[in-house]
Design a protein around this motif. Structure first.
Motif, short mmCIF file in Angstrom:
data_model
loop_
_atom_site.label_atom_id
_atom_site.label_comp_id
_atom_site.label_asym_id
_atom_site.label_seq_id
_atom_site.Cartn_x
_atom_site.Cartn_y
_atom_site.Cartn_z
N LEU A 93 -15.53 42.61 -11.86
CA LEU A 93 -15.60 43.85 -12.66
C LEU A 93 -16.62 43.71 -13.78
N THR A 94 -16.74 42.52 -14.36
CA THR A 94 -17.72 42.29 -15.42
C THR A 94 -19.13 42.52 -14.91
N LEU A 95 -19.44 41.98 -13.73
CA LEU A 95 -20.78 42.13 -13.18
C LEU A 95 -21.05 43.57 -12.73
N ILE A 96 -20.02 44.25 -12.24
CA ILE A 96 -20.20 45.67 -11.88
C ILE A 96 -20.54 46.48 -13.13
N CYS A 97 -19.81 46.25 -14.21
CA CYS A 97 -20.07 46.96 -15.47
C CYS A 97 -21.46 46.61 -16.01
N ALA A 98 -21.87 45.33 -15.86
CA ALA A 98 -23.20 44.92 -16.31
C ALA A 98 -24.28 45.65 -15.52
N ALA A 99 -24.09 45.80 -14.21
CA ALA A 99 -25.07 46.50 -13.38
C ALA A 99 -25.18 47.98 -13.76
N VAL A 100 -24.03 48.62 -13.98
CA VAL A 100 -24.04 50.04 -14.38
C VAL A 100 -24.64 50.21 -15.77
N TYR A 101 -24.26 49.31 -16.68
CA TYR A 101 -24.77 49.34 -18.05
C TYR A 101 -26.29 49.24 -18.07
N LYS A 102 -26.85 48.25 -17.36
CA LYS A 102 -28.29 48.08 -17.34
C LYS A 102 -28.99 49.21 -16.59
N HIS A 103 -28.31 49.78 -15.59
CA HIS A 103 -28.91 50.91 -14.87
C HIS A 103 -29.10 52.11 -15.78
N TYR A 104 -28.07 52.43 -16.56
CA TYR A 104 -28.18 53.58 -17.47
C TYR A 104 -29.24 53.33 -18.54
N VAL A 105 -29.32 52.10 -19.04
CA VAL A 105 -30.36 51.78 -20.02
C VAL A 105 -31.73 51.91 -19.37
N LYS A 106 -31.87 51.47 -18.15
CA LYS A 106 -33.15 51.53 -17.44
C LYS A 106 -33.63 52.97 -17.24
N VAL A 107 -32.69 53.86 -16.93
CA VAL A 107 -33.06 55.24 -16.58
C VAL A 107 -33.12 56.15 -17.80
N THR A 108 -32.15 56.00 -18.71
CA THR A 108 -32.04 56.95 -19.83
C THR A 108 -32.34 56.33 -21.20
N GLY A 109 -32.30 55.02 -21.31
CA GLY A 109 -32.53 54.38 -22.60
C GLY A 109 -31.28 54.17 -23.41
N THR A 110 -30.15 54.69 -22.96
CA THR A 110 -28.87 54.50 -23.65
C THR A 110 -27.81 54.05 -22.65
N ALA A 111 -26.77 53.39 -23.16
CA ALA A 111 -25.77 52.78 -22.28
C ALA A 111 -24.66 53.74 -21.87
N HIS A 112 -24.52 54.90 -22.54
CA HIS A 112 -23.48 55.88 -22.23
C HIS A 112 -22.07 55.27 -22.28
N GLY A 113 -21.86 54.33 -23.17
CA GLY A 113 -20.54 53.73 -23.36
C GLY A 113 -20.22 52.58 -22.44
N TRP A 114 -21.08 52.32 -21.45
CA TRP A 114 -20.81 51.22 -20.52
C TRP A 114 -20.98 49.86 -21.17
N ASN A 115 -21.71 49.79 -22.27
CA ASN A 115 -21.83 48.51 -22.98
C ASN A 115 -20.48 48.08 -23.54
N ILE A 116 -19.67 49.04 -24.00
CA ILE A 116 -18.34 48.71 -24.53
C ILE A 116 -17.44 48.17 -23.41
N VAL A 117 -17.46 48.85 -22.25
CA VAL A 117 -16.65 48.39 -21.12
C VAL A 117 -17.10 47.00 -20.67
N PHE A 118 -18.41 46.78 -20.66
CA PHE A 118 -18.94 45.48 -20.27
C PHE A 118 -18.48 44.38 -21.23
N TYR A 119 -18.55 44.64 -22.53
CA TYR A 119 -18.14 43.63 -23.50
C TYR A 119 -16.64 43.31 -23.38
N ILE A 120 -15.84 44.30 -23.07
CA ILE A 120 -14.39 44.06 -22.91
C ILE A 120 -14.13 43.12 -21.74
N PHE A 121 -14.73 43.45 -20.57
CA PHE A 121 -14.51 42.60 -19.40
C PHE A 121 -15.16 41.23 -19.56
N GLN A 122 -16.29 41.18 -20.23
CA GLN A 122 -16.94 39.88 -20.47
C GLN A 122 -16.05 38.99 -21.33
#
Length: 443
Positions: free
Chosen positions: A221-250
């Motif tokens: 789940l940590t790696l899935i959240c990391a992939a989604v987090y980086k994808h949103y940053v790549k496309v939009t420049g912002t994490a859309h809250g996925w950085n918080i979910v990633f930090y929790i699972f990490q």
């Protein structure tokens, strides 16, 4: 006070910090008197755009000082190749202002600000030369304090003729979403195989195997959240809250990993709380250290080198993480020494010595994993070209997957296991002695 010591310190800091993900960042600088502030570090391969917007600018100086020269305060972009030349200029003239250097990409100074009270400015800069760059704010007026809000937007232009062609994950980081997705699929496959293996051997599976299953699930789940987090940053420049979910699972993943290492490394296969007080004390040391290290990691990731305490948080992270690793290694060595000593006195020499080869292999495995992820990965990150910074992430994930695979293989549920068979006999002996003592008390 000259700018050279501060600039040299920032240069040293760049070698220990990785490339920023270059997402859209809003920064607030309050009453800051530092001569040089590193705002962003990024790499450009082909065509890059840097947009800086400042607002609510306030400049203050002592009443006895003259009015600050606005041309001595401003923003600049400096390439990695030009860095030695700028340092040489500062060494030759300590009062030299870096904004006057011919080797910088001049962005703008406070002369360009709109009149008060708005005091704002917005400018974009096109970078066409591939290199590793740094965005700085320079204050060449001594005893002058600056407050302002800064919005930095850095991205690649993938298709000059396209409208939606911005890539906010710059050189060295743009491969991260796909990388994390591939490893998340590897861990999910690993989890399915491990779960089926434990289910088929549920009669001999221990509680530690259940904890290992949870560890695999959280890591996936940590790696899935990391992939989604980086994808949103790549496309939009912002994490859309996925950085918080990633930090929790990490956080959960790291704490679980060190907990499993402590329990296995100290022979705690049954989670027997009443028998092993030393493991509880060890966990009370390791878990808080990992909590502190993860808090520092979040602060480092969510702020940046522009904050005055950023270096301190880096030191806290390194200190907590290294101390935690040292405690684990020391405890494992101590357990092996105790096991060797008790085998000479308790009449179970053969049984206890049967554990030593397994513990020795696991000890070497843990040492190798910690050395690779804490030292080798950092060296790769520092030495790799800015285009290949993702190799440090890939090497860390490969090492982690290999460590998980070997650890799970060594301590998988088995009918005959050097590790668990000895514990089973010890557990049976303890239960037998308890029953005898209860029977004697009843009589």
């Amino acid at each position: 006070m000259t700018i050279l010591p501060f600039f040299a310190a920032v240069v040293v800091l760049q070698f220990f910090s990785s490339l920023t993900v270059a997402e859209i960042k809003s920064l607030t600088i309050s009453n800051d008197s530092r001569p040089i502030i590193l705002l962003e570090k990024f790499g450009i391969i082909e065509i890059g755009h840097v947009t800086v917007s400042v607002s609510s600018v306030s400049v203050s100086s002592p009443s006895s000082s003259p009015v600050p020269d606005s041309s001595k305060l401003g923003f600049l972009v400096l390439s990695e190749e030009s860095l030695p030349e700028v340092l040489l200029e500062l060494q030759q003239n300590f009062s030299f202002c870096v904004l006057d250097s011919h080797y910088i990409l001049h962005f703008f100074t406070f002369i360009d600000l709109s009149p008060p009270p708005r005091s704002q400015f917005n400018k974009s800069y096109l970078i066409t030369s591939p290199s590793d760059y740094s965005l700085f704010f320079a204050n060449c007026v001594p005893e002058t304090r600056v407050s302002m809000k800064v919005r930095a937007e850095i991205y690649h232009n993938l298709d000059p003729n396209g409208s939606n062609s911005k890539d906010y994950l710059l050189a060295g980081s743009t491969q991260l979403p796909g990388l994390y997705l591939v490893f998340s699929l590897c861990y999910l496959s690993f989890l399915c195989f491990w779960f089926c293996f434990c289910w088929n051997n549920k009669q001999i599976a221990k509680r530690i195997h259940l904890l290992m299953t949870v560890l695999l699930l959280v890591k996936s789940l940590t790696l899935i959240c990391a992939a989604v987090y980086k994808h949103y940053v790549k496309v939009t420049g912002t994490a859309h809250g996925w950085n918080i979910v990633f930090y929790i699972f990490q956080f959960i993943s790291v704490v679980l990993l060190f907990t499993v290492i402590v329990l296995i490394g100290n022979g705690w296969s049954f989670l027997k709380l009443k028998r092993h007080g030393k493991e509880k004390k060890l966990l009370m040391i390791v878990v808080p250290l990992q909590v502190l290290a993860n808090i520092a990691s979040i602060v480092i990731g969510e702020t940046g080198p522009y904050t005055q305490d950023w270096v301190i948080w880096n030191q806290i992270f390194l200190l907590a993480d290294i101390t935690c690793c040292f405690v684990i290694v020391f405890a494992m060595v101590w357990s092996m020494c105790c096991l060797r000593e008790t085998s000479k006195t308790d009449g179970k020499a053969v049984k206890n010595l049967a554990k030593l080869p397994v513990f020795r292999k696991f000890y070497v495995l843990v040492i190798g994993y910690l050395f690779f992820t804490r030292i080798v990965v950092v060296v790769v990150k520092m030495k790799a070209d800015f285009r290949y910074q993702w190799l440090s992430n890939a090497s860390e994930e490969i090492a982690t997957l290999a460590f998980y695979s070997l650890m799970f293989y060594m301590f998988r549920p088995m009918e005959k296991s050097e590790y668990f068979d000895v514990d089973n006999e010890e557990e049976t002996a303890e239960l037998s002695s308890r029953n005898k003592s209860l029977g004697s008390e009843t009589i």
